[in-house]
Motif scaffolding. Structure first.
Motif, PDB file in Angstrom:
ATOM      1  N   ALA B 164       0.669  -0.962   0.266  1.00  0.00           N
ATOM      2  CA  ALA B 164       0.009   0.374  -0.013  1.00  0.00           C
ATOM      3  C   ALA B 164       0.977   1.479   0.067  1.00  0.00           C
ATOM      4  O   ALA B 164       0.628   2.311  -0.919  1.00  0.00           O
ATOM      5  CB  ALA B 164      -0.801   0.327   1.602  1.00  0.00           C
ATOM      6  N   PRO B 165       1.898   1.063   0.838  1.00  0.00           N
ATOM      7  CA  PRO B 165       2.621   2.718   0.451  1.00  0.00           C
ATOM      8  C   PRO B 165       3.065   2.923  -0.690  1.00  0.00           C
ATOM      9  O   PRO B 165       3.183   3.810  -1.143  1.00  0.00           O
ATOM     10  CB  PRO B 165       3.642   2.651   1.680  1.00  0.00           C
ATOM     11  N   GLN B 172      -0.373   5.810  -7.183  1.00  0.00           N
ATOM     12  CA  GLN B 172      -1.865   6.329  -6.910  1.00  0.00           C
ATOM     13  C   GLN B 172      -1.713   7.826  -6.996  1.00  0.00           C
ATOM     14  O   GLN B 172      -1.818   8.859  -8.157  1.00  0.00           O
ATOM     15  CB  GLN B 172      -2.290   6.689  -5.377  1.00  0.00           C
ATOM     16  N   MET B 173      -0.229   8.358  -6.918  1.00  0.00           N
ATOM     17  CA  MET B 173       0.050  10.042  -6.979  1.00  0.00           C
ATOM     18  C   MET B 173       0.339  10.159  -8.243  1.00  0.00           C
ATOM     19  O   MET B 173      -0.537  11.525  -8.892  1.00  0.00           O
ATOM     20  CB  MET B 173       0.817   9.660  -6.124  1.00  0.00           C
ATOM     21  N   PRO B 193      -4.817  10.162  -2.270  1.00  0.00           N
ATOM     22  CA  PRO B 193      -4.232   8.854  -2.715  1.00  0.00           C
ATOM     23  C   PRO B 193      -3.974   8.018  -1.043  1.00  0.00           C
ATOM     24  O   PRO B 193      -2.754   8.505  -0.206  1.00  0.00           O
ATOM     25  CB  PRO B 193      -2.785   8.991  -2.843  1.00  0.00           C
ATOM     26  N   TYR B 194      -4.462   7.757  -0.387  1.00  0.00           N
ATOM     27  CA  TYR B 194      -4.798   6.782   1.092  1.00  0.00           C
ATOM     28  C   TYR B 194      -3.144   5.216   0.608  1.00  0.00           C
ATOM     29  O   TYR B 194      -2.793   4.913   1.922  1.00  0.00           O
ATOM     30  CB  TYR B 194      -6.180   6.229   1.238  1.00  0.00           C
ATOM     31  N   GLY B 195      -3.122   4.615  -0.284  1.00  0.00           N
ATOM     32  CA  GLY B 195      -3.433   4.042  -0.193  1.00  0.00           C
ATOM     33  C   GLY B 195      -3.083   2.745  -0.359  1.00  0.00           C
ATOM     34  O   GLY B 195      -4.083   1.227  -1.394  1.00  0.00           O
ATOM     35  N   PHE B 288     -10.043   4.813  -6.265  1.00  0.00           N
ATOM     36  CA  PHE B 288      -8.615   4.355  -4.906  1.00  0.00           C
ATOM     37  C   PHE B 288      -9.615   4.757  -3.227  1.00  0.00           C
ATOM     38  O   PHE B 288      -8.801   5.289  -2.713  1.00  0.00           O
ATOM     39  CB  PHE B 288      -8.210   5.473  -5.376  1.00  0.00           C
ATOM     40  N   ALA B 289     -10.366   4.450  -3.554  1.00  0.00           N
ATOM     41  CA  ALA B 289     -11.229   5.791  -1.932  1.00  0.00           C
ATOM     42  C   ALA B 289     -11.712   4.020  -1.424  1.00  0.00           C
ATOM     43  O   ALA B 289     -10.911   3.206  -1.416  1.00  0.00           O
ATOM     44  CB  ALA B 289     -12.236   6.089  -2.165  1.00  0.00           C
TER      45      ALA B 289
END
Lengths: 287, 345
Positions: B164-165, B172-173, B193-195, B288-289
């Motif tokens: 995820a990170p 994502q970014m 972008p939460y990952g 992405f949420a």
């Protein structure tokens, strides 16, 4: 002139087909690389994080409060107890049910239904298994217990053993059964001393795969065995297990708990890996 | 009968016994034979009964699962009825529960997983059966099978701590930035972008079911008669044409059946999803949420649920999940059965 233009069209078509084929080869190679990259990515992370968690205290101390030294001893003991219990209870049931399907009612209507239902159970989400045992054992007893966790794992073991037992028994040549029956052996004797013996390696493989399957199961334990921060071998009380501890610790904010979670994940993965290797060796010996 | 003879019918004198020496009309021997027959008959009946009992137990467990889910979800069913499945609100404090969020999450993550894993899984199978050099076939095959052996909880914590990170930083970014001005796509891949989130969960699920799809596809592709492929190559087809026009149509049913089994697995998977989906009952417009799935909601909330209605609503969720997976599984099994029957003929 005409011959020349068809020749051109042909070579254009040929080129197009060659290109399409080249693209296809590259894409399927890419698919294989995609799979292998993930595998490397996951195993590398597991090795890096997991081996740094390995230490003798991992096996001797129980799960600690945050910030204290500790290990996974209680979780290891709980996991081994519940898995062992599930295999001891589930194997004979699965063995006999599989025997019924392969030896007694191969083409019967009941066998068809049992086979179908067994395949459904085989793919039943394990969290549903957990809800089932929660409803019939935990609610009845009034509290979470290692026994409930063990029963949930048993429900997962049974269909695996049924399926492999049936498949392996079906591979036994009928000539063996006929020869034994012709000698006057009653059917149960034929099954016990001829077909089970002939299919032994395959059936053991099935049991090993079942153990591999339950050793990583988390969802059915969360609300059956719950968890226990202390060493406990009492089956009627909540019991720790490696997957449940990993679940709890990984979702916590403490770094030292995260390390323990990785250590637990490494132990489970190595166990599953070892079991699959032994199962594969047995299978190779058979064929 | 001569097996049995050695134990119970021979007269106890020593030395060689000719078969002609055994009197078949000797009353003591007849009695012994009758006793043996009765004993083994009883043993036989008992053995058969045990086997039948075990088979019936399998049926009983299945009935028990359905029964337990129905009984357990009764309070929630009485409170919310069928509108439970179309209600989005999920508020334990106000005792209002609706399953739409988790159901949507389950379906979207599973569809995402299938969309990625089906082409890639079939691609891997094609690569291993047709294109891979013989020397590499076995090691690569075993490596892909290893993916299937990884416990789902490892997928979970790997997804949470490692993937995820990384995904947040490197995928994502840039994607959110790049699509910021594209209509539709900027909602679908928008937001912070939460990952973790729906997309991450679907991606990890796809890695999980990949080996299943490739294993099934490999099996059915290997069952394609060599003559068919050779005939096609003989006509001058390329590898792609042989695969696409001969081998894949031949094994279509098997692949679809296997894919549906994998879908059943994706729908019910809890651990790999729970860690990375974010546990939000709200349905977001962006992939992405964070969201939740049925099994993630149960795994996350069950041991914290205190009120009867809360617990019952979670079991009701389980019932909905079982109905969905049941339909998919029955479809898969019927397809695969019909294939087996055809192969048997």
């Amino acid at each position: 002139m005409i011959a020349n233009s068809t020749g051109l069209a042909n070579s254009a078509l040929y080129l197009r087909r060659r290109l399409a084929n080249g693209l296809f080869v590259v894409l399927s190679l890419g698919a294989a690389v995609f799979g292998l990259v993930w595998l490397t990515f996951i195993l590398y992370a597991l090795m890096k994080e997991g081996f740094s968690a390995l230490s003798p205290t991992l096996f001797t101390l129980s799960t600690p409060p945050p910030g204290m030294p500790g290990g996974l001893a209680n979780a290891i003991v709980g996991s081994v107890m519940m898995s062992l219990g599930a295999v001891i209870v589930g194997t004979p049931i699965g063995l006999f049910a599989g025997t019924y399907l392969a030896e007694y009612a191969r083409h019967g209507r009941l066998a068809f239904v049992v086979r179908f239902v067994n395949d459904i159970l085989l793919s039943t989400p394990s969290i549903i298994t957990g809800l089932f045992i929660y409803q019939i054992v935990v609610v009845r007893m009034g509290h979470f217990s290692g026994l409930a966790g063990m029963l949930a794992l048993t429900v997962i073991v049974i269909p695996v053993v049924v399926r492999t037992t049936e498949n392996m028994l079906l591979l036994v040549p009928n000539g063996l059964r006929e020869a034994a029956s012709a000698l006057g052996a009653p059917q149960n004797f034929v099954i016990k001393s001829v077909t089970w013996k002939a299919a032994r390696a395959g059936i053991i493989t099935g049991v090993l795969l079942a153990v591999a399957r339950i050793s990583g199961e988390t969802a059915p334990l969360l609300f059956t065995a719950l968890n226990n921060n202390f060493m406990s071998t009492r089956i009627l009380e909540p019991m720790a297990s490696l997957p449940a501890v990993i679940f709890q610790y990984a979702l916590s904010p403490y770094a030292d708990w995260h390390t323990l979670a990785w250590g637990g994940a490494l132990l489970i993965t190595l166990t599953v890996l070892a079991l699959s290797i032994v199962a594969r060796l047995l299978e190779n010996k058979r064929t | 009968m001569f097996v049995a003879c050695a134990r119970c019918e021979l007269p106890p004198h020593a030395g060689t016994v000719l078969l002609t020496d055994i009197s078949l009309s000797d009353p003591s021997i007849l009695a012994a034979r009758a006793a043996t027959a009765a004993r083994s008959g009883a043993g036989d009946a008992r053995f058969r009964a045990i086997a039948l009992g075990a088979a019936l137990l399998v049926l009983l467990i299945f009935a028990g699962v359905i029964g337990a889910l129905i009984v357990g979800s009764m309070p929630a069913f009485k409170a919310f009825g069928l509108s439970f499945v179309v209600t989005e609100a999920w508020s334990p404090s106000r005792e209002i529960f609706g399953a739409l969020g988790p159901i949507t999450g389950t379906l979207i993550t599973s569809v995402l997983a299938m969309a990625i894993a089906l082409p890639v899984g079939v691609g891997i199978a094609v690569f291993l059966t047709e294109l891979c050099p013989r020397l590499l076939r076995r090691p690569i095959g075993i490596a892909i099978e290893l993916l299937a052996g990884i416990p789902s909880i490892l997928y979970g914590i790997w997804g949470l701590f490692i993937f995820a990170p990384w995904f947040q930083q490197h995928v994502q970014m840039p994607v959110i930035d790049a699509l910021a001005d594209v209509p539709v796509l900027n909602t679908l891949f928008g937001g912070a972008p939460y990952g973790i989130g729906i997309f991450t969960a679907g991606l990890i699920l796809s890695i999980m079911i990949l080996p299943f799809i490739s294993a099934v596809t490999r099996d059915v592709l290997e069952a394609v008669p060599g003559v068919l492929k050779e005939a096609s190559y003989g006509l001058g087809s390329t590898q792609w044409e042989v695969m696409w026009k001969v081998a894949l149509p031949f094994s279509r049913v098997g692949i679809v059946g296997g894919a549906m089994l994998a879908l059943g697995r994706a729908l019910g998977e809890s651990m790999a999803v729970t860690f990375v989906i974010g546990n939000a009952h709200h349905i977001a417009s962006s992939l992405f949420a964070p969201g939740t799935s049925i099994s993630a909601a149960i795994a996350n909330e069950f041991s914290e649920a205190t009120s009867t209605l809360y617990i019952s609503s979670l079991i009701y969720l389980g019932l909905v999940l079982y109905v969905i997976t049941f339909v998919v599984l029955v479809g898969a099994l019927l397809l695969l059965r019909s294939l087996e029957k055809k192969a048997g003929k």
